[in-house]
Design an enzyme around this catalytic site. Sequence first.
Site, mmCIF file in Angstrom:
data_model
loop_
_atom_site.group_PDB
_atom_site.id
_atom_site.type_symbol
_atom_site.label_atom_id
_atom_site.label_comp_id
_atom_site.label_asym_id
_atom_site.label_seq_id
_atom_site.Cartn_x
_atom_site.Cartn_y
_atom_site.Cartn_z
ATOM 1 N N GLU A 378 1.192 -1.333 0.049
ATOM 2 C CA GLU A 378 0.316 0.053 0.380
ATOM 3 C C GLU A 378 0.731 1.091 -0.043
ATOM 4 O O GLU A 378 1.060 2.398 -0.963
ATOM 5 C CB GLU A 378 -1.031 0.055 1.231
ATOM 6 C CG GLU A 378 -1.847 -0.828 1.528
ATOM 7 C CD GLU A 378 -1.571 -2.334 1.510
ATOM 8 O OE1 GLU A 378 -2.753 -3.415 1.341
ATOM 9 O OE2 GLU A 378 -0.959 -2.876 1.986
ATOM 10 N N HIS A 445 -11.301 -5.935 9.343
ATOM 11 C CA HIS A 445 -11.946 -5.833 8.273
ATOM 12 C C HIS A 445 -13.563 -5.123 8.061
ATOM 13 O O HIS A 445 -14.018 -5.139 7.033
ATOM 14 C CB HIS A 445 -11.963 -7.187 7.081
ATOM 15 C CG HIS A 445 -11.275 -7.928 6.273
ATOM 16 N ND1 HIS A 445 -10.114 -9.044 7.556
ATOM 17 C CD2 HIS A 445 -9.864 -8.224 5.597
ATOM 18 C CE1 HIS A 445 -9.583 -9.310 7.086
ATOM 19 N NE2 HIS A 445 -9.627 -9.076 5.753
#
Length: 639
Positions: A378, A445
């Site tokens: 990322e 998540h």
Amino acid sequence: MLKPRLIEEKMLILLRQGKISKWFSGIGQEAISVGVTKALTPDEYILPMHRNLGVFTSRNIPLHRLFSQWQGKGGGFTKGRDRSFHFGTQEYKIIGMISHLGPQMGVADGIALAHKIRNENKVTAVFTGEGGTSEGDFHEALNIAAVWDLPVLFCIENNGYGLSTPVNEQYRCTHLADRGAGYGMEAHIIEGNNILEVYQKTCKIAESMRQNPRPVLLEFKTFRIRGHEEASGTKYVPEEIMNSWFKKDPIENYRDYLFEEGILTAQLQERYEQETKAEIEENLAKANAEEPAGFYETKELNDVFQDATNQNFNSSTIKEKLRFVDAVSQALRQSFQKHKNLILMGQDVAEYGGVFKITEGFADEFGKERIRNTPICESAVVGAAMGLSINGMKAIVEMQFADFVSSGFNPIVNYLAKVNYRWSQNADVVIRMPCGAGVGAGPFHSQTNEAWFIKTPGLKVIYPAFPYDAKGLLNAAVNDPNPVLFFEHKALYRSIRQDIPTDYYTVEIGKASIIREGENITVITYGAGVHWALEAIEELELEEIEVIDLRSLQPLDTETIFKSVRKTGKILVLTEDSLFGSIASEIAAQISERCFEYLDAPVFRVGSLETPIPFAPALEEGYLPKKLLKEKLLQLTEY
């Protein structure tokens, strides 16, 4: 090489006189900066570090502006807002560093990617020290460059020490160039104090990269004969090592070589030195005469973002009922059709269509040059998005889940957010953030982590609750030249439907929506909280409850908020986030500070439990604030 050396010697004097605050010396390493810069064409980007003064002088940057920069004056490249070489200049195709070192390597990837997509046959050079090669950003950037065959020249100045940590305590390989094999990347070791070797080998490699785009790793063997910065000193360096490198001074050795070859004479040497010293003094006088940077609050605030004129595109009357997820997908597709320089990067976004299938079919429609699968990295991907913006393109980064943004946090808050304020370079980047609980996904998540970003000046944060707003705001975010974090609640993806226009339109960023009007209580919320509020009001059969959907968290529509507060006098602020440090706390504080005399009750805040987000259904239900919301609404009604 003589010019940066003489500038440095002058700056060391000024440092001792207190006329500059800090200095990072590159004395003894001039051959690398000068040789690499001269091997590139003037329109090829270079991303230097704080010991690469020779890059700036070789590109003929006006010295008075450099001197103003180091003195923190308005005529410097950052208007007094940053020091040293923490700046960039599009005019000279130099993109400076940030103190975190590593992110600029990902930025170089993005710059090179833009060149490659446009078939421009250009090389991008980026510098790091051997210490910076221990950062994860180094691995991520080299890996992306290798996988995508990006023409990036990764230049390691191996100068023996980090601040004081010797190389034998930094890495175990014999040569850092050996790491190239692990990336399937060509690598070379170059004697960094030999200007001819640096220049000739870099020229040859760069020309080859222009013809055959690929990354190359260069390890320049050199030494730092002064401290990390002047206050550090060099007592940690054994005397024999220091003496051996003094004998390899790049300027003295090249000067001696030129004398032997009959190219340089004592008179010519003297002329070079006198002319350069005179140039330094002339430009220093110009910088000294400049007034110190003055504080003007409006100017400081206005420079945080690049001006973004709201481009309002009105929709047609033709509508279709779409799910939230389909509205996001349609916005992306229409934005790609509108902006030919738009690139999407993320894990599994191409053929697979992303884990939520939002970009399914995009790779076939727009090509894999624009719809790019990335490795799991990322930080480098966010850096590459910044590089694309620097090189005239737009970028969207999809975080597979908003939780994973923590791995790219540094370049978002320290590069994208600050870059326009620092040196007037915008970050034309949208980061999509699938977020939120209610889907049984557990602690990694399910986070709604907008609070990490709303307090960082320079970032815009959008969080829609309905398909219409999701499409219009996402289109507006892509149009906006500033960095935008776009939160998409996963639980809304396939549960919320709405009739929305089929054609391209935008919704103005920074404007809240009153979706239910009332006189008794104002509920302020966003995202899934909007639907929880509407359900609770209906279930409790409450009358005259006004509901404000914020839609945009930064900038925040305080005008709409305060107007409603003055009307109802009772306020409940609802967030899915835990309360401490949340935007609900900020809104409540602003209401108390600005509208206290209108309040008929304390400002109520409702948020989730102060725990990580649990997985099991009963635990997740207890974590979320739906039950507490109903209790607080009744309590506020009766207050």
